[in-house]
Design an enzyme around this catalytic site. Sequence first.
Site, PDB file in Angstrom:
ATOM      1  N   SER A 121      -7.014  -1.321  15.495  1.00  0.00           N
ATOM      2  CA  SER A 121      -7.004  -1.364  13.607  1.00  0.00           C
ATOM      3  C   SER A 121      -7.159  -2.512  13.657  1.00  0.00           C
ATOM      4  O   SER A 121      -7.485  -3.690  13.968  1.00  0.00           O
ATOM      5  CB  SER A 121      -5.262  -1.621  13.726  1.00  0.00           C
ATOM      6  N   LYS A 122      -7.697  -2.254  12.499  1.00  0.00           N
ATOM      7  CA  LYS A 122      -8.426  -3.978  11.449  1.00  0.00           C
ATOM      8  C   LYS A 122      -7.710  -5.038  11.408  1.00  0.00           C
ATOM      9  O   LYS A 122      -8.263  -6.038  11.110  1.00  0.00           O
ATOM     10  CB  LYS A 122      -8.344  -3.666   9.588  1.00  0.00           C
ATOM     11  N   ARG A 123      -6.360  -5.224  11.822  1.00  0.00           N
ATOM     12  CA  ARG A 123      -5.886  -6.272  12.275  1.00  0.00           C
ATOM     13  C   ARG A 123      -6.207  -7.238  13.438  1.00  0.00           C
ATOM     14  O   ARG A 123      -5.380  -8.424  13.991  1.00  0.00           O
ATOM     15  CB  ARG A 123      -4.073  -6.135  12.089  1.00  0.00           C
ATOM     16  N   ASP A 124      -6.592  -6.043  14.632  1.00  0.00           N
ATOM     17  CA  ASP A 124      -6.609  -7.144  15.749  1.00  0.00           C
ATOM     18  C   ASP A 124      -7.954  -8.150  15.596  1.00  0.00           C
ATOM     19  O   ASP A 124      -8.987  -7.759  14.823  1.00  0.00           O
ATOM     20  CB  ASP A 124      -7.168  -5.633  16.747  1.00  0.00           C
TER      21      ASP A 124
END
Length: 484
Positions: free
Chosen positions: A254-257
Site C-alpha cells: 500500500s501507499k503507506r508502506d
Amino acid sequence: MEIRTRFAPSPTGFMHVGGVRTALFNYLIAKKNKGTFILRIEDTDQKRYTEGALEVIYKTLKDLGLFWDEGPDIGGEYGPYVQSERKSNYLEYAKKLVNEGKAYYCFCSNERLEDLREKYEKNNMTFVYDGICRGIEKEELEKRIENGEPYVIRFKTPKLGTTVYEDEVYGKIIVKNSELEDLILVKSDGMPTYNFANVIDDHEMGITHIARGNEYISSTPKYKLIYEALGWETPKFIHLPIIKKNQFTNKKLSKRDSDATVEDLNNSGYLNEAILNMLALTGWSPGGEKEIFSLQEMVEAFSIEGISSGNAIFDTTKLNWMNGIYIRKEDIEYITDLSIPFIINAGFITEVDATERREWLKRVINAVRGNLEYLAQITGHINIFFGDTVEPEDDESKEILAGEQVPEVLKAFKTKLEQIEEINEDFVKGVFKEIQKETGIKGKNLYMPIRVAITGQAHGPEMNEILYILGRDLMLTRLGKMGR
Ligand code: GLU
C-alpha cells in the site's frame, strides 16, 4: 493498426511502485508493437492535486527510461494531455448524451444521497442511486437550471440486461445492469469525473490498449456502456493483478508502506534498473529461466499473454537479490555516483572529498560492491578503509594476531613498505613471494596476519585491492599504532 497505449496517473505527489508497473506494462505493449506510448495527466479531482506532483511523475519515468512519445510537456497530435485543460470537451459530450436521452441532469443534494445510502446500508444492500431525477419534465428542468440550482450530469444506465466485456487477463467479465448505478459524468463544478473523462480521452487519443490496476475491473462495464452510448468501439482492456508485498502475508503493497514508492526504494539504494526488472516480473512471466532483463530485453520478450491474474508479488528478498546483481554489473562510475551520498551521510567523507578523492572512492566502492544487496549497506563494508587505527574486530582476528610467527611476518611486511614510496604493481606482485622466501612462512600464516593487522578483519575484499586502496603511508601508520 497502430497500437497506442497510455499511462494516466493522477498527480498525487509520489509514484507508487504499482503505478510504475502500470506505466511499464503500457510502455512494453506499445514498444513491442512499434506503437506509441502516451502520458496523460488525470487531474480532474483537484482536491488531490499537489504542488510539484507533475515533476515527480516526469522525473520518475525518465529516470527509469520510460520515455513517452506524446505528453503534456512534449505535446502531440491529440493534445492537450492534461485533463483539466480538456474540460469543455467533456461537457460537450455529456450534453450530447443528454440530448439523445442517454444522460440526465440530477439535482439531488448530498443530504438526500446520504439518507438514501444509509437506508440501503441498514438493509444490507449496496447503494445504487435510485434515479429519481430521470423523470424531471423538460419545463421544470429548464427552470431549475435557470434558477442556478446545482446539478450533476448522470449516465442513464440501462436497467435490464447484462454488460459483458472480454478482459485480456481476467477473461469474460459479466455484470447485471441492474447492479450498475447511474454514473456521474460531470460534477457540479463542471469538471468531469474520472469515470467519464477516461472514456472520452481514451477514445479521442486513439488508445487501443488500456493496461491498468485491477481495481478498475468492476468499473469497466460502466465505461463500456458509455463507449456504446457514444457509438464508439471499445479498446482492449488489460487489468493487472494487485501487487502483494510477499507470498506469506498476502498483504497488499500500500501507499503507506515505507518502500512503496520509487523514491523510497532509491533512498535505500535500490537501482532503477533493478526496480524496473522486478516490476516487469510482478504480474508478467517471460516463460523460461531468464530473470534479468534490461528494458530493451523486456520489450523483445514481452507479450500480453504472459500477464497472469495471480502471483504479483513484490518480494523484498528477490528484489535484494536482483539489486545485488545490478550493483555488481552496472558501470562503476554510475555505482559510484549512487553510492557517494550514503558515504557522505554516514560521515566517512565530505562533499569535497567526493570530488577530490573520486578515483580512490571508486576503488573502495568497487572492492566492496560484491557484498551489497542495496547501496545503503555500503557503510557497513567500507569502514576498514578509513581511520588511522584498527583493532582486531573479533575473536578469530585476535587469535590470528596472537600467532607465533606473526611478529616476524609483520616486521618483514613493514620493512618492505618502508623501502618503497608508494604502492605499485611490482610491489603488489612481489611482496608476498619475497616475504615467503625470506622467512619461510607461507599461505594462511603469511596472508592472514597482514590482513588483520592492516584492516582489523579476517575476511574482506581482495588483498591486492586492499594494498592499493590503503596505500603505503596509512598501512605504516596502522602498523605503528598497533605497536608493530
Ligand atoms: N488516473 C487513474 C489513476 O491514477 C488512472 C486509471 C486508468 O489508467 O484508467 O488511478
